[in-house]
Every structure is written in structure tokens, then in C-alpha cells.
Design an enzyme around this catalytic site. Structure first.
Site, PDB file in Angstrom:
ATOM      1  N   ILE A  15       0.871  -1.193   0.023  1.00  0.00           N
ATOM      2  CA  ILE A  15       0.036  -0.023  -0.060  1.00  0.00           C
ATOM      3  C   ILE A  15       0.978   1.321   0.163  1.00  0.00           C
ATOM      4  CG2 ILE A  15      -1.757   1.439   1.083  1.00  0.00           C
ATOM      5  CD1 ILE A  15      -2.787  -1.437   0.494  1.00  0.00           C
ATOM      6  N   GLY A  44       5.448  -6.370  -7.563  1.00  0.00           N
ATOM      7  CA  GLY A  44       4.692  -7.705  -7.818  1.00  0.00           C
ATOM      8  C   GLY A  44       3.282  -7.328  -8.502  1.00  0.00           C
ATOM      9  N   GLU A 156      11.495  -7.665  -4.675  1.00  0.00           N
ATOM     10  CA  GLU A 156      11.001  -7.207  -3.380  1.00  0.00           C
ATOM     11  C   GLU A 156      10.405  -8.202  -2.482  1.00  0.00           C
ATOM     12  OE1 GLU A 156       9.387  -2.517  -4.742  1.00  0.00           O
ATOM     13  OE2 GLU A 156       7.874  -4.068  -4.574  1.00  0.00           O
ATOM     14  N   LEU A 255      15.636   1.264 -21.615  1.00  0.00           N
ATOM     15  CA  LEU A 255      16.491   2.530 -21.414  1.00  0.00           C
ATOM     16  C   LEU A 255      15.552   3.904 -21.316  1.00  0.00           C
ATOM     17  CD1 LEU A 255      18.649   1.400 -24.356  1.00  0.00           C
ATOM     18  CD2 LEU A 255      19.199   1.364 -21.998  1.00  0.00           C
ATOM     19  N   SER A 257      13.644   7.106 -21.554  1.00  0.00           N
ATOM     20  CA  SER A 257      13.095   7.867 -22.973  1.00  0.00           C
ATOM     21  C   SER A 257      13.823   7.425 -24.216  1.00  0.00           C
ATOM     22  CB  SER A 257      13.124   9.214 -22.755  1.00  0.00           C
ATOM     23  OG  SER A 257      14.505   9.575 -22.436  1.00  0.00           O
ATOM     24  N   THR A 287       6.021   6.660 -13.590  1.00  0.00           N
ATOM     25  CA  THR A 287       5.850   5.683 -12.471  1.00  0.00           C
ATOM     26  C   THR A 287       5.290   4.272 -12.943  1.00  0.00           C
ATOM     27  OG1 THR A 287       5.527   7.258 -10.743  1.00  0.00           O
ATOM     28  CG2 THR A 287       5.121   5.106  -9.909  1.00  0.00           C
ATOM     29  N   GLY A 290       8.316   0.594 -16.074  1.00  0.00           N
ATOM     30  CA  GLY A 290       8.854  -0.362 -16.340  1.00  0.00           C
ATOM     31  C   GLY A 290       8.049  -1.610 -16.059  1.00  0.00           C
ATOM     32  N   ASP A 291       6.913  -1.523 -15.176  1.00  0.00           N
ATOM     33  CA  ASP A 291       6.031  -2.728 -14.746  1.00  0.00           C
ATOM     34  C   ASP A 291       5.431  -2.863 -15.934  1.00  0.00           C
ATOM     35  OD1 ASP A 291       7.439  -2.960 -12.410  1.00  0.00           O
ATOM     36  OD2 ASP A 291       6.001  -1.430 -11.452  1.00  0.00           O
ATOM     37  N   ARG A 333       0.155   9.362 -18.415  1.00  0.00           N
ATOM     38  CA  ARG A 333      -0.983   9.408 -17.413  1.00  0.00           C
ATOM     39  C   ARG A 333      -0.165   9.441 -15.932  1.00  0.00           C
ATOM     40  NH1 ARG A 333      -4.326   4.136 -19.620  1.00  0.00           N
ATOM     41  NH2 ARG A 333      -4.496   4.771 -21.803  1.00  0.00           N
TER      42      ARG A 333
HETATM   43  P1  ATP Z   1       9.850   2.621 -13.505  1.00  0.00           P
HETATM   44  O1  ATP Z   1      10.543   2.511 -12.293  1.00  0.00           O
HETATM   45  O2  ATP Z   1       9.418   4.042 -13.407  1.00  0.00           O
HETATM   46  O3  ATP Z   1       8.629   1.900 -13.713  1.00  0.00           O
HETATM   47  P2  ATP Z   1      11.840   1.559 -14.910  1.00  0.00           P
HETATM   48  O4  ATP Z   1      13.316   2.472 -14.721  1.00  0.00           O
HETATM   49  O5  ATP Z   1      11.736   0.322 -14.624  1.00  0.00           O
HETATM   50  O6  ATP Z   1      10.726   2.465 -14.860  1.00  0.00           O
HETATM   51  P3  ATP Z   1      12.619   2.756 -17.746  1.00  0.00           P
HETATM   52  O7  ATP Z   1      13.626   2.065 -18.352  1.00  0.00           O
HETATM   53  O8  ATP Z   1      12.569   4.040 -17.282  1.00  0.00           O
HETATM   54  O9  ATP Z   1      11.845   1.694 -16.640  1.00  0.00           O
HETATM   55  O10 ATP Z   1      11.106   2.868 -18.732  1.00  0.00           O
HETATM   56  C1  ATP Z   1      10.419   1.593 -19.076  1.00  0.00           C
HETATM   57  C2  ATP Z   1       9.864   1.626 -20.495  1.00  0.00           C
HETATM   58  O11 ATP Z   1       8.943   2.750 -20.569  1.00  0.00           O
HETATM   59  C3  ATP Z   1      11.242   2.084 -21.680  1.00  0.00           C
HETATM   60  O12 ATP Z   1      11.883   1.129 -22.023  1.00  0.00           O
HETATM   61  C4  ATP Z   1       9.987   2.933 -22.717  1.00  0.00           C
HETATM   62  O13 ATP Z   1       9.497   1.713 -23.437  1.00  0.00           O
HETATM   63  C5  ATP Z   1       8.964   3.466 -21.836  1.00  0.00           C
HETATM   64  N1  ATP Z   1       9.325   5.140 -21.618  1.00  0.00           N
HETATM   65  C6  ATP Z   1       9.830   5.398 -20.411  1.00  0.00           C
HETATM   66  N2  ATP Z   1      10.061   6.815 -20.618  1.00  0.00           N
HETATM   67  C7  ATP Z   1       9.454   6.961 -21.743  1.00  0.00           C
HETATM   68  C8  ATP Z   1       9.332   8.275 -22.390  1.00  0.00           C
HETATM   69  N3  ATP Z   1       9.658   9.534 -21.883  1.00  0.00           N
HETATM   70  N4  ATP Z   1       8.715   8.424 -23.612  1.00  0.00           N
HETATM   71  C9  ATP Z   1       8.270   7.159 -24.089  1.00  0.00           C
HETATM   72  N5  ATP Z   1       8.382   5.780 -23.611  1.00  0.00           N
HETATM   73  C10 ATP Z   1       9.141   5.777 -22.342  1.00  0.00           C
END
Ligand code: ATP
Length: 345
Positions: A15, A44, A156, A255, A257, A287, A290-291, A333
């Protein structure tokens, strides 16, 4: 004969208490903050929600079965009123979530400092997530209707649980497609031997750099500065090492952006590429990006495995592309679970 694919996500449920403040108070200081909101979270459950939402081909039909396996505190009103309904509305079964006596649901207290470009300070209390350690029980739950097509795990829950499950699900008895996202990376790292036979490893740039520091043979390889993007040469070198030493079939590095790099190696071919991020008009909140990526990728893999045995003929580029598109919708969003798109959107 194709079957309805099954994904089981073994991981954390939290939470999140998010307090926004014009500045962070100093020691002994009390300050009026702007707002406090409560959200469902945990890597998760975020990834389970992403798998579940990705599986909706229309508002009323879902072509992949998704189940969450983890633990929360017994009689937790936030689990009952917030986390459980969010998972279920996203098409995720919660029958594998144990409600444990004598422990609280995991929490994350997130302080958003509005004065410093929304920089976050986060305090995590693992609570019940730290008790997800009964390997026999987890395996029994995960395999109750047969071996699932895909098992998804993150960092986690206890490291010993993750290492035990990696071993079990890569053993001939329970062999299945494991998608491992070591986020956050365990402080002790992950031994290369634990990754032996892994189907898919997904890391972001930070976790990828951490792999360079915890894998002995890579410690001597010079890497670019911490704030600079990783070079394609570094990515090629790391993934070659992971294919050769651990036999990992697919390595994906998100990676931000810059997009996504993937490397897919079978005995017959090597397919690696950097796919740029989808251009978006305005990034609102990254946020959960990545998930979202992991959940959409896992769903594409599960759909493939329901049709064809083995990953050798998987169109990785297409699966990465779909996940890249979904993650780009997420960053436009606000929120984590709320911002994950449905598959039909
Ligand atoms: P988080 O912890 O915020 O969930 P993360 O660090 O695990 O993210 P990132 O590599 O930052 O993961 O982002 C995951 C994916 O999201 C990227 O590979 C891309 O597909 C998409 N993404 C992230 N930032 C952007 C952006 N500015 N514009 C378009 N796609 C994005």
C-alpha cells in the site's frame, strides 16, 4: 491444440502512502503538507495488473489467465478495499495471495518534494512481503493446475525465495519460462549461477549497471559514467556474457526515454536491436512504466507459448514493440496501476 495461457506473478504487494509537500521538513520540524493519498502498489502487483490488463482483448474478454502469488497482513482494510479490488478489476486472480496473521501488509511511504521538481523520498516497510519464503507452498500454488506458461518475478520478496524459485522453475521437473526483473536489485546482487537456464531477464539501466558490478568477470570492463546512457557496445558485451555464461535466451534492457535494447540468442541465430521509445507529446509521470513493459512483454510471451512449444520462434522484436507502446501510454498518465493501459485501448 492451443490452450488459454497462464501467467503466475510471484512478488510483492504494497500500500503506497503518498504525501506531497512544498519541502521536506528538517530534523524535529513539523510542516503542513499539501495532500496525502493512498494507492495500491508493489512491483509484484503492478506487474500482475499489467499482465492482466494486457490480456483484455475487449472490455469483456481476456485471453490469458493471470494470478498473483504473494502475501498481505490478515484483515487489512486497505487490501480489502483497495488492492484486492484493483487486482481483480484488472483481471488478476488473488486466490494465491495469502492473508497472514501477525504481520502488516507491505507499505511504501512516498514523500514527493514539490519544491525540487517532484523528487521522491521513499521508505519501504516490507511487512508480509518479507514472509514470502515457503518455497514448497509457493511452488504448489503456482503449479496447482499444471505448470504455468510463464512465471514472473521481481526483487521485492526475499532473495532466498527468488533464488530458490529460479532454481525450481529452471529444473527439469518444473521447467517453465521465467521472466525475471531484478528490481530493485538485491544489495548482495544475483550470482550468475542462479541465472542459469533463465528464459528472460529484464533490467533497466540502473539494474544493468549493477550487473556489471556484481558479476566478477565484468568488473574490469570499463563502463560509461553513471549519468550517461549506456553505449551499445556495453550492452552488447553484457548480453553476450549473459547468453554465454548463463545461457539466458532473451535479455531486455529498458532505457527510459531512449527506448529498449534486446538481445535474443539461440544456438542458430542472434537477434539484437535498440528500439527507440515511442515519441509522446507530454510525459506526465513515468511511475510504473517499467512494470507496464514487463507485464505486456510477459503476456506476449505467454500467448506465444500457448500456440508453440519453446521460445525459439518467438518474434521478440514484435513483443518488445508492443510493450514499448504500452509503456509509452503509461508515461502520459498519472499514477502506477491506474496508468497501465488495457490491451484493447
Ligand atoms: P519505473 O521504475 O519508472 O517503472 P524503469 O526504470 O523500470 O521505470 P524505464 O527504463 O525508465 O523503466 O522505462 C521503461 C519503458 O517505458 C521504456 O523502455 C520505454 O518503453 C517506456 N518509457 C519510459 N520513459 C519514456 C518516455 N519518456 N517516452 C516514451 N516511453 C518511455
Amino acid at each position: 491444440m492451443a490452450h488459454k495461457p497462464v501467467i503466475r506473478v510471484v512478488g510483492s504487494l504494497n500500500i503506497d502512502f503518498v504525501t506531497r509537500t512544498p519541502r521536506v521538513p528538517g530534523p524535529g520540524e513539523t510542516l503542513s503538507a499539501t495532500s496525502m493519498t493512498v494507492h495500491p502498489g508493489g512491483k509484484g502487483s503492478n506487474q500482475a495488473v499489467a499482465c492482466g490488463k494486457a490480456a483484455f482483448t475487449s472490455p469483456s474478454s481476456q485471453d490469458v489467465v493471470v494470478e498473483m502469488i504473494g502475501a498481505v497482513g490478515a484483515n487489512d482494510p486497505y487490501y480489502a478495499s483497495l488492492l484486492k479490488p484493483t487486482l481483480e478489476k484488472s483481471g488478476v486472480s488473488t486466490t494465491g495471495v495469502e492473508e497472514m496473521e501477525g504481520v502488516q501488509t507491505g507499505t511504501a511511504t512516498i514523500i514527493v518534494d514539490e519544491g525540487s521538481h517532484g523528487e521522491n523520498r521513499i521508505l519501504v516497510v516490507p511487512g508480509a512481503n518479507a514472509r514470502v519464503n515457503d518455497l514448497a507452498k509457493i511452488i504448489e500454488t503456482a503449479t496447482k493446475d499444471g505448470i504455468p506458461d510463464v512465471v514472473v518475478m521481481q526483487g521485492e520478496i526475499p532473495r532466498s525465495t527468488v533464488l530458490g524459485l529460479l532454481k525450481a522453475f529452471n529444473s527439469p521437473h518444473y521447467k517453465t519460462c521465467v521472466i525475471f526483473n531484478p528490481a530493485p536489485m538485491f544489495p548482495e546482487g544475483v550470482p550468475i549461477d542462479a541465472l542459469k537456464g533463465l528464459a528472460v531477464l529484464v533490467v533497466n539501466e540502473t539494474e544493468c549497471r549493477q550487473l556489471f558490478t556484481c558479476v566478477d568477470e565484468l568488473k574490469t570492463v570499463p563502463t560509461s559514467g553513471l549519468d550517461e546512457p549506456m553505449t551499445e557496445l556495453e550492452l552488447n558485451r553484457l548480453t553476450t556474457y549473459l547468453h554465454n555464461k548463463a545461457g539466458i535466451l532473451i535479455v531486455v534492457v529498458t532505457l527510459g526515454s531512449q527506448g529498449v535494447y534486446y538481445s535474443f540468442e539461440t544456438p542458430d541465430f542472434l537477434d539484437r536491436s535498440l528500439i527507440p521509445a515511442v515519441k509522446v507529446e507530454r510525459v506526465v509521470d513515468t511511475t510504473g512504466a517499467g512494470d507496464t513493459f514487463v507485464g505486456y512483454f510477459a503476456t506476449a510471451v505467454a500467448r506465444h507459448l500457448a500456440q508453440v512449444k519453446g521460445l525459439e520462434n518467438l518474434n521478440v522484436r514484435e513483443a518488445v514493440g508492443r510493450a514499448n507502446e504500452a509503456a509509452a501510454k503509461c508515461v502520459q498518465r498519472n499514477g502506477a496501476m491506474e496508468s497501465i493501459p488495457f490491451g484493447y485501448e
